[in-house]
Design a protein around this motif. Sequence first.
Motif, mmCIF file in Angstrom:
data_model
loop_
_atom_site.group_PDB
_atom_site.id
_atom_site.type_symbol
_atom_site.label_atom_id
_atom_site.label_comp_id
_atom_site.label_asym_id
_atom_site.label_seq_id
_atom_site.Cartn_x
_atom_site.Cartn_y
_atom_site.Cartn_z
ATOM 1 N N PHE A 140 12.310 14.474 1.987
ATOM 2 C CA PHE A 140 13.539 13.686 1.869
ATOM 3 C C PHE A 140 14.725 14.631 1.751
ATOM 4 N N ILE A 141 15.853 14.206 2.338
ATOM 5 C CA ILE A 141 17.079 14.997 2.312
ATOM 6 C C ILE A 141 18.243 14.086 1.922
ATOM 7 N N PRO A 142 19.347 14.650 1.415
ATOM 8 C CA PRO A 142 20.496 13.799 1.066
ATOM 9 C C PRO A 142 21.086 13.131 2.313
ATOM 10 N N THR A 143 21.712 11.979 2.117
ATOM 11 C CA THR A 143 22.408 11.310 3.211
ATOM 12 C C THR A 143 23.729 10.756 2.701
ATOM 13 N N LYS A 144 24.516 10.158 3.597
ATOM 14 C CA LYS A 144 25.824 9.610 3.218
ATOM 15 C C LYS A 144 26.174 8.464 4.150
ATOM 16 N N ALA A 145 27.097 7.635 3.699
ATOM 17 C CA ALA A 145 27.469 6.432 4.454
ATOM 18 C C ALA A 145 28.008 6.770 5.845
ATOM 19 N N GLU A 146 28.708 7.900 5.968
ATOM 20 C CA GLU A 146 29.302 8.272 7.252
ATOM 21 C C GLU A 146 28.260 8.448 8.354
ATOM 22 N N ASN A 147 27.019 8.761 7.962
ATOM 23 C CA ASN A 147 25.964 8.954 8.962
ATOM 24 C C ASN A 147 25.684 7.680 9.760
ATOM 25 N N TYR A 148 26.062 6.528 9.195
ATOM 26 C CA TYR A 148 25.695 5.254 9.803
ATOM 27 C C TYR A 148 26.853 4.568 10.522
ATOM 28 N N LYS A 149 27.935 5.328 10.738
ATOM 29 C CA LYS A 149 29.086 4.763 11.456
ATOM 30 C C LYS A 149 28.729 4.395 12.893
ATOM 31 N N ARG A 153 0.832 -1.207 0.000
ATOM 32 C CA ARG A 153 0.000 0.000 0.000
ATOM 33 C C ARG A 153 0.865 1.254 0.000
ATOM 34 N N LYS A 154 1.894 1.254 0.815
ATOM 35 C CA LYS A 154 2.790 2.405 0.908
ATOM 36 C C LYS A 154 3.620 2.575 -0.365
ATOM 37 N N ALA A 155 3.948 1.464 -1.019
ATOM 38 C CA ALA A 155 4.842 1.508 -2.179
ATOM 39 C C ALA A 155 4.158 1.997 -3.460
ATOM 40 N N ALA A 156 2.882 1.653 -3.647
ATOM 41 C CA ALA A 156 2.217 1.889 -4.936
ATOM 42 C C ALA A 156 2.314 3.333 -5.447
ATOM 43 N N PRO A 157 1.944 4.348 -4.675
ATOM 44 C CA PRO A 157 2.041 5.725 -5.204
ATOM 45 C C PRO A 157 3.479 6.159 -5.473
ATOM 46 N N GLN A 203 0.605 12.752 -1.004
ATOM 47 C CA GLN A 203 0.222 11.347 -0.852
ATOM 48 C C GLN A 203 1.436 10.467 -0.595
ATOM 49 N N VAL A 204 2.487 10.647 -1.395
ATOM 50 C CA VAL A 204 3.691 9.823 -1.245
ATOM 51 C C VAL A 204 4.340 10.067 0.114
ATOM 52 N N LEU A 205 4.511 11.320 0.489
ATOM 53 C CA LEU A 205 5.180 11.650 1.746
ATOM 54 C C LEU A 205 4.382 11.154 2.955
ATOM 55 N N GLU A 206 3.074 11.262 2.895
ATOM 56 C CA GLU A 206 2.252 10.780 4.013
ATOM 57 C C GLU A 206 2.408 9.278 4.188
ATOM 58 N N LEU A 207 2.369 8.545 3.087
ATOM 59 C CA LEU A 207 2.516 7.088 3.165
ATOM 60 C C LEU A 207 3.919 6.685 3.608
ATOM 61 N N GLN A 208 4.912 7.498 3.259
ATOM 62 C CA GLN A 208 6.286 7.208 3.674
ATOM 63 C C GLN A 208 6.578 7.757 5.079
ATOM 64 N N ARG A 232 14.585 10.233 4.989
ATOM 65 C CA ARG A 232 13.569 11.172 5.432
ATOM 66 C C ARG A 232 14.220 12.157 6.423
ATOM 67 N N GLU A 233 13.694 13.339 6.497
ATOM 68 C CA GLU A 233 14.216 14.297 7.475
ATOM 69 C C GLU A 233 14.132 13.694 8.883
ATOM 70 N N GLU A 234 13.075 12.912 9.122
ATOM 71 C CA GLU A 234 12.864 12.282 10.425
ATOM 72 C C GLU A 234 13.952 11.286 10.777
ATOM 73 N N ASP A 235 14.644 10.743 9.769
ATOM 74 C CA ASP A 235 15.654 9.708 10.018
ATOM 75 C C ASP A 235 16.969 10.262 10.556
ATOM 76 N N GLU A 236 17.102 11.589 10.595
ATOM 77 C CA GLU A 236 18.289 12.191 11.207
ATOM 78 C C GLU A 236 18.264 12.014 12.723
#
Length: 286
Positions: A265-274, A45-49, A255-260, A109-113
């Motif tokens: 969305f913002i850029p990210t990088k591998a270093e964020n997950y160290k 359901r979340k993926a379709a749009p 619609q897409v942002l609500e389902l997600q 997502r901005e929330e994932d920071e």
Amino acid sequence: MKATLSRRTLLAASLLATAAGAAQAQATVFRVTAIPDESPTELARKAAPLMKYLEGKLGMKVEYTPVTDYAAAVEALVNKKVDLAWFGGFTFVQANVRSGGKVVPLVQREEDEKFRSVFITADPAIKSLADLKGRDLSFGSQSSTSGHLMPRHFLLAAGIEPERDLKRVAFSGAHDATIAAVASGKVQAGALNISVWDKFVADKKVDTARVRVFYTTPAYYDYNWTVHADMPAAQKDKLSAAFLALDKSTPEGAQVLELQRATRFIPTKAENYKSIEGAARSAGLL
């Protein structure tokens, strides 16, 4: 004899052309997958749009390809069975290690920071992490960042070794399943993604008079959309631009942002997950 050879030559050429056409058609399909942190129905359901939106931005067919577990999502991207994968912080780290650094996180997502996990219970006697000693606790999937790795990390920081100090450690497989396990009394407490918990509360899918949050973790980086490093730079740029262009002021973007469950969305990088990698190594999970 010549006519027979000619017919055979034409038939062979036709078969080759058909095969080439099929291969080309397959190559023009952009495949997307996601870790199964919720029920298959909810993920679809979340993926379709989003798939429809990406088709318009990429100018090619986009297909959502479900997988059975977190490990399958990692293997699918590492082995280029899919082009784009929705990972948690821990599954990104696993894919990065598994591929020898050949995966690239594009956006989050901005929330994932500043993501968090929550510990929930229906037991009035449980008011802190220390109260979990001698009780049952359910995590989500073993490879979940917000449903296992980070909750375990914060338990260890509080001096609680799950396998030593808890009566039983269970794995529900998904965040919504953890809520169900706590609500039904199968376990006395559970740890899960704060976003799923908030959604359940907002949709009145959980009785908050019975089931409540008793601990919220500090913030950490979590989910992202990741591609294989071998993806052409132009396609990476087009894909990133598509996510960054999502705007709540448009009907499609809203619609897409609500389902997600995203503000944007913002850029990210591998270093964020160290720090996620460090937590996984400290917990003996990597």
